[in-house]
Design an enzyme around this catalytic site. Structure first.
Site, mmCIF file in Angstrom:
data_model
loop_
_atom_site.group_PDB
_atom_site.id
_atom_site.type_symbol
_atom_site.label_atom_id
_atom_site.label_comp_id
_atom_site.label_asym_id
_atom_site.label_seq_id
_atom_site.Cartn_x
_atom_site.Cartn_y
_atom_site.Cartn_z
ATOM 1 N N HIS A 158 -1.837 -11.254 -5.566
ATOM 2 C CA HIS A 158 -0.488 -10.285 -6.051
ATOM 3 C C HIS A 158 -0.716 -10.523 -7.836
ATOM 4 O O HIS A 158 -1.066 -11.563 -8.153
ATOM 5 C CB HIS A 158 0.785 -10.648 -5.771
ATOM 6 C CG HIS A 158 1.704 -9.930 -6.520
ATOM 7 N ND1 HIS A 158 2.102 -8.728 -5.854
ATOM 8 C CD2 HIS A 158 2.670 -10.103 -7.452
ATOM 9 C CE1 HIS A 158 3.193 -8.141 -6.829
ATOM 10 N NE2 HIS A 158 3.671 -8.951 -7.638
ATOM 11 N N MET A 162 -2.705 -1.209 0.752
ATOM 12 C CA MET A 162 -1.341 -0.632 0.573
ATOM 13 C C MET A 162 -0.423 -0.482 1.644
ATOM 14 O O MET A 162 -0.042 0.747 1.634
ATOM 15 C CB MET A 162 -1.823 0.548 -0.347
ATOM 16 C CG MET A 162 -2.594 0.064 -1.662
ATOM 17 S SD MET A 162 -1.968 -1.437 -2.513
ATOM 18 C CE MET A 162 -0.346 -0.544 -3.269
ATOM 19 N N LEU A 191 3.557 -4.480 5.824
ATOM 20 C CA LEU A 191 3.280 -4.858 7.209
ATOM 21 C C LEU A 191 4.659 -5.009 8.158
ATOM 22 O O LEU A 191 5.473 -5.538 7.611
ATOM 23 C CB LEU A 191 2.329 -6.011 7.364
ATOM 24 C CG LEU A 191 0.926 -5.969 6.639
ATOM 25 C CD1 LEU A 191 0.363 -7.243 6.514
ATOM 26 C CD2 LEU A 191 0.242 -5.043 7.523
ATOM 27 N N GLY A 246 -12.014 -2.363 -3.247
ATOM 28 C CA GLY A 246 -12.253 -3.366 -2.495
ATOM 29 C C GLY A 246 -12.987 -4.608 -3.361
ATOM 30 O O GLY A 246 -13.691 -5.374 -3.002
ATOM 31 N N GLU A 302 -8.317 -12.722 -10.826
ATOM 32 C CA GLU A 302 -8.022 -12.592 -9.158
ATOM 33 C C GLU A 302 -9.354 -13.030 -8.542
ATOM 34 O O GLU A 302 -9.277 -13.964 -7.385
ATOM 35 C CB GLU A 302 -7.561 -11.238 -9.068
ATOM 36 C CG GLU A 302 -6.199 -11.052 -9.412
ATOM 37 C CD GLU A 302 -5.886 -9.641 -9.153
ATOM 38 O OE1 GLU A 302 -6.392 -9.051 -8.002
ATOM 39 O OE2 GLU A 302 -5.155 -8.956 -9.845
#
Length: 317
Positions: A111, A92, A95, A15, A176
């Site tokens: 991503h 991971m 969906l 996380g 990120e």
């Protein structure tokens, strides 16, 4: 500051991106707050961090559950938290379309590549093997197709001589952590941005036959070419503090009924009379399909019969 947008974050591991979003949300001017961290993995380290930081958590292992059943249970927990947006941060799981559709335009992912390059896994290895000068990361809206939604932001990261997938990944992760919070803040803020809201109306209004746009009393105004007006976008008109769509309705009775049913959303626009209704666009939960319907109805009320007859004839086939 205005109420912050409520965000749920889904994780499957440590996380770190969730943590970056969380700590960015502690800034006084951040427009979002984390209300839930959810996971499919009871061992996800990010759950313990979220708990320690006072953020509600939810975990439901996916083993022995049908994918749709698991997604719907996760969806129910997210909605129960009051979340208005969902951020995927190392979640991971692929969906289901049902889950994705329910959060269309309100679910984001980060991503580790410069999409559309290198969808899926092993992105850093693939960038190095291809001889690319840069890897990087992308924040995008989530759609049913993997890693394919509209891009909200990207950060290139140089590939240096001797880079391994691990060394490149470590630098991309820094990028990120910075990019994700900025893009999420911009996404949740646009729903109260007068410019963005006006553009959403503009796209739908100008899609109607023979519609055009002019400025009237300082507002974007939409009408039939060389004809009557059917919609306005009001932004703090006469200091009322609202961003709203003004459209034509049947009269005072309908106006009163709409305001009685939802006084937070509907109001009587000053100087427009009983034949118009104001519809707030800046509440953060605008149903844009409903706005398109309001525009079409208002357009029809002023369009010449020859034009509506052509539309009706086309719809009959």
């Amino acid at each position: 500051m205005p109420d912050r947008a409520k965000v749920a974050v889904l994780i499957s591991g440590s996380g770190t991106n969730m943590a970056a979003l969380l700590y960015a949300s502690r800034a006084e001017d951040c427009p979002y707050e984390l209300v839930l961290v959810g996971s499919n993995n009871p061992e996800a380290g990010g759950l313990k961090l979220a708990e320690a930081e006072g953020v509600a958590t939810f975990c439901l292992p996916h083993k022995s559950m049908a994918r749709l059943d698991h997604d719907m249970a996760m969806d129910a927990a997210i909605r129960a938290s009051g979340a208005q947006f969902v951020a995927l941060a190392g979640y991971m799981r692929i969906l289901t379309p049902e889950f994705v559709t329910g959060w269309q335009g309100r679910m984001v992912n980060i991503h580790p590549s410069l999409l559309p390059k290198y969808k899926g896994l092993h992105t850093h290895e693939r960038a190095i093997e291809a001889g690319d000068s840069h890897g990087g990361c992308t924040v995008h809206l989530v759609t049913a197709e993997l890693d394919d939604g509209p891009v909200l932001g990207q950060t290139p990261v140089a590939i240096v001589p001797g880079d391994s997938a691990d060394s490149l990944a470590a630098r991309v992760l820094i990028a990120e952590h910075q990019l994700y919070s900025r893009c999420l803040a911009a996404l949740v803020s646009r729903e109260t941005s007068p410019e963005w809201l006006a553009q959403q109306v503009r796209q739908r209004a100008l899609a109607l036959p023979e519609a055009d746009e002019v400025q009237s009393h300082g507002m974007p105004c939409f009408g039939i070419v060389k004809g009557k007006k059917f919609a306005y976008v009001s932004s703090d008109h006469h200091g009322d503090g609202k961003v709203a769509l003004l459209v034509k309705i049947s009269g005072a009775d309908e106006q009163a009924q709409l305001i009685e049913n939802d006084p937070a959303r509907y109001y009587r626009p000053a100087y427009f009379g009983d034949g118009w209704i104001g519809i707030r666009l800046d509440l953060g939960d605008t149903d844009w399909d409903a706005i398109a319907d309001w525009l079409a109805r208002s357009w029809r009320s002023v369009a010449p019969k020859k034009l509506t007859s052509l539309i009706d004839a086309a719809d009959a086939f």
